[in-house]
Enzyme design. Structure first.
Site, PDB file in Angstrom:
ATOM      1  N   GLU A 107      -6.858   5.129   7.844  1.00  0.00           N
ATOM      2  CA  GLU A 107      -6.629   6.535   7.467  1.00  0.00           C
ATOM      3  C   GLU A 107      -7.866   7.126   6.769  1.00  0.00           C
ATOM      4  O   GLU A 107      -8.154   8.313   6.921  1.00  0.00           O
ATOM      5  CB  GLU A 107      -5.368   6.638   6.593  1.00  0.00           C
ATOM      6  CG  GLU A 107      -4.111   6.428   7.448  1.00  0.00           C
ATOM      7  CD  GLU A 107      -2.938   5.775   6.753  1.00  0.00           C
ATOM      8  OE1 GLU A 107      -2.905   5.731   5.504  1.00  0.00           O
ATOM      9  OE2 GLU A 107      -2.048   5.275   7.477  1.00  0.00           O
ATOM     10  N   HIS A 164      -9.597   1.509   5.107  1.00  0.00           N
ATOM     11  CA  HIS A 164      -8.307   1.705   5.777  1.00  0.00           C
ATOM     12  C   HIS A 164      -8.492   2.706   6.923  1.00  0.00           C
ATOM     13  O   HIS A 164      -9.281   3.651   6.807  1.00  0.00           O
ATOM     14  CB  HIS A 164      -7.264   2.219   4.775  1.00  0.00           C
ATOM     15  CG  HIS A 164      -5.877   2.192   5.342  1.00  0.00           C
ATOM     16  ND1 HIS A 164      -5.432   3.160   6.216  1.00  0.00           N
ATOM     17  CD2 HIS A 164      -4.874   1.301   5.221  1.00  0.00           C
ATOM     18  CE1 HIS A 164      -4.206   2.853   6.596  1.00  0.00           C
ATOM     19  NE2 HIS A 164      -3.837   1.735   6.003  1.00  0.00           N
ATOM     20  N   GLY A 186       2.448   2.358  11.022  1.00  0.00           N
ATOM     21  CA  GLY A 186       3.488   3.379  10.941  1.00  0.00           C
ATOM     22  C   GLY A 186       4.197   3.674  12.255  1.00  0.00           C
ATOM     23  O   GLY A 186       4.937   4.649  12.354  1.00  0.00           O
ATOM     24  N   SER A 220       3.158  -1.945  10.538  1.00  0.00           N
ATOM     25  CA  SER A 220       4.594  -2.041  10.830  1.00  0.00           C
ATOM     26  C   SER A 220       5.227  -3.380  10.449  1.00  0.00           C
ATOM     27  O   SER A 220       6.132  -3.858  11.134  1.00  0.00           O
ATOM     28  CB  SER A 220       4.860  -1.720  12.310  1.00  0.00           C
ATOM     29  OG  SER A 220       4.585  -0.352  12.551  1.00  0.00           O
ATOM     30  N   ASN A 271       0.867  -1.184   0.000  1.00  0.00           N
ATOM     31  CA  ASN A 271       0.000   0.000   0.000  1.00  0.00           C
ATOM     32  C   ASN A 271       0.905   1.235   0.000  1.00  0.00           C
ATOM     33  O   ASN A 271       1.485   1.585   1.020  1.00  0.00           O
ATOM     34  CB  ASN A 271      -0.897  -0.038   1.252  1.00  0.00           C
ATOM     35  CG  ASN A 271      -1.698   1.234   1.438  1.00  0.00           C
ATOM     36  OD1 ASN A 271      -1.819   2.053   0.517  1.00  0.00           O
ATOM     37  ND2 ASN A 271      -2.256   1.407   2.628  1.00  0.00           N
ATOM     38  N   GLU A 313      -5.624  -4.655  10.842  1.00  0.00           N
ATOM     39  CA  GLU A 313      -4.616  -3.606  10.991  1.00  0.00           C
ATOM     40  C   GLU A 313      -4.869  -2.851  12.292  1.00  0.00           C
ATOM     41  O   GLU A 313      -5.675  -1.887  12.303  1.00  0.00           O
ATOM     42  CB  GLU A 313      -4.697  -2.623   9.816  1.00  0.00           C
ATOM     43  CG  GLU A 313      -4.318  -3.238   8.487  1.00  0.00           C
ATOM     44  CD  GLU A 313      -3.654  -2.220   7.581  1.00  0.00           C
ATOM     45  OE1 GLU A 313      -2.554  -2.498   7.085  1.00  0.00           O
ATOM     46  OE2 GLU A 313      -4.219  -1.127   7.377  1.00  0.00           O
ATOM     47  N   LYS A 368       0.081   4.256  -0.303  1.00  0.00           N
ATOM     48  CA  LYS A 368      -0.588   5.449   0.242  1.00  0.00           C
ATOM     49  C   LYS A 368      -0.356   6.649  -0.697  1.00  0.00           C
ATOM     50  O   LYS A 368      -0.296   6.468  -1.917  1.00  0.00           O
ATOM     51  CB  LYS A 368      -0.112   5.726   1.675  1.00  0.00           C
ATOM     52  CG  LYS A 368      -0.231   4.481   2.566  1.00  0.00           C
ATOM     53  CD  LYS A 368      -0.029   4.742   4.031  1.00  0.00           C
ATOM     54  CE  LYS A 368      -0.182   3.427   4.791  1.00  0.00           C
ATOM     55  NZ  LYS A 368      -0.155   3.589   6.234  1.00  0.00           N
TER      56      LYS A 368
HETATM   57  P1  PGA Z   1       2.785   0.508   7.704  1.00  0.00           P
HETATM   58  O1  PGA Z   1       1.306   0.718   7.107  1.00  0.00           O
HETATM   59  O2  PGA Z   1       3.308  -0.803   7.145  1.00  0.00           O
HETATM   60  O3  PGA Z   1       3.571   1.692   7.247  1.00  0.00           O
HETATM   61  O4  PGA Z   1       2.634   0.422   9.199  1.00  0.00           O
HETATM   62  C1  PGA Z   1       0.427  -0.344   6.929  1.00  0.00           C
HETATM   63  C2  PGA Z   1      -0.881   0.147   6.391  1.00  0.00           C
HETATM   64  O5  PGA Z   1      -1.340   1.221   6.801  1.00  0.00           O
HETATM   65  O6  PGA Z   1      -1.511  -0.492   5.517  1.00  0.00           O
END
Ligand code: PGA
Length: 248
Positions: A97, A95, A171, A210, A8, A165, A10
């Site tokens: 976000e 997601h 992150g 992560s 992903n 998640e 983003k």
């Molecule tokens: P990350 O993000 O691997 O940077 O923690 C995962 C995600 O949000 O899909």
């Protein structure tokens, strides 16, 4: 069950960054057994170019979000049929976000997932508890509710993927223990099965938050984990290639 390694991106990248990254990943992915699938989810503006660079490759393409309607007067939005037309066979929905910054509810997420299914794409339906929900012991309650409210009635074996998640893991460099992941994935699969009638062992639950080159192997080997959704570490060919290799 097939293992999916999903990148992903983003809101990162431009054509100059995406071209060598896509080619490097395709080279690694095309040597994999058919039980492992690599899926790239670039920003919408790059989809057509990435699709072009992937011609002849087994790597699949996914969108990062879609609208609940197939078309209409929705300035700035992208529909599932548009993603499908650009070469996507997957789309991420719900997601954290999107839930946080665009106030998406479980109801909206379910309608987006249903639209993706009707368009012939596989929605990657994201669920996860926040840090506060976790510390107050509400993880299962929240995940159970998210599964029940986000899973469309069109759900059939193989036409959707769930992504666990934990919001606090995205992150942050923090991850749950493999014991926690095993237990929570089992719980998600069991609620999904009760809700949809799909046998529990046919419910695909990938882990995200992560994932990196140090923990990918252990996470991918955990019972109930049918793949990983990778954010930050999917932006560097070397790191993402090593995560893909950890699935073999
Ligand atoms: P990350 O993000 O691997 O940077 O923690 C995962 C995600 O949000 O899909």
């Amino acid at each position: 069950m097939i293992k999916r390694i999903i990148g992903n991106w983003k809101m990162h990248g431009d054509a100059a960054m995406a071209h060598p990254l896509t080619e490097a990943i395709a080279e690694v992915a095309d040597k994999l057994p058919p039980t492992i699938e690599v899926i790239l989810c670039p920003p919408t503006i790059l989809l057509s170019q990435v699709a072009h660079w992937l011609i002849g490759s087994a790597v699949k393409l996914g969108g990062q979000d879609c609208h609940i309607q197939p078309e209409g007067a929705y300035t700035g939005d992208i529909s599932a049929p548009m993603l499908e037309g650009a070469g996507c066979s997957y789309v991420i929905v719900g997601h954290s976000e999107r839930r946080q910054y665009h106030k998406e509810s479980n109801d909206t997420v379910r309608q987006k997932a249903a639209r993706a299914m009707k368009t012939g794409m596989i929605p990657i339906i994201c669920i996860g508890e926040t840090e506060a929900e976790r510390t107050s012991g509400k993880t299962e309650e929240i995940l159970g509710l998210q599964v029940r409210e986000c899973l469309p009635e069109e759900a059939k074996p193989g036409n959707f993927v769930l992504a666990y998640e934990p919001v606090w893991a995205i992150g942050s460099g923090k991850t749950p223990t493999s014991d926690d992941i095993r237990q929570i994935h089992g719980y998600i699969a069991s609620v999904t099965s009760k809700r949809s009638g799909i046998p529990q062992d046919k419910v695909s639950v990938v882990y995200g938050g992560s994932v990196n080159t140090d923990n990918a192997q252990e996470i991918l080997a955990t019972e109930g984990v049918s793949g990983v959704l990778v954010g930050g570490a999917s932006l560097k060919a070397e790191l993402f290639s090593r995560i893909i290799a950890a699935a073999v």
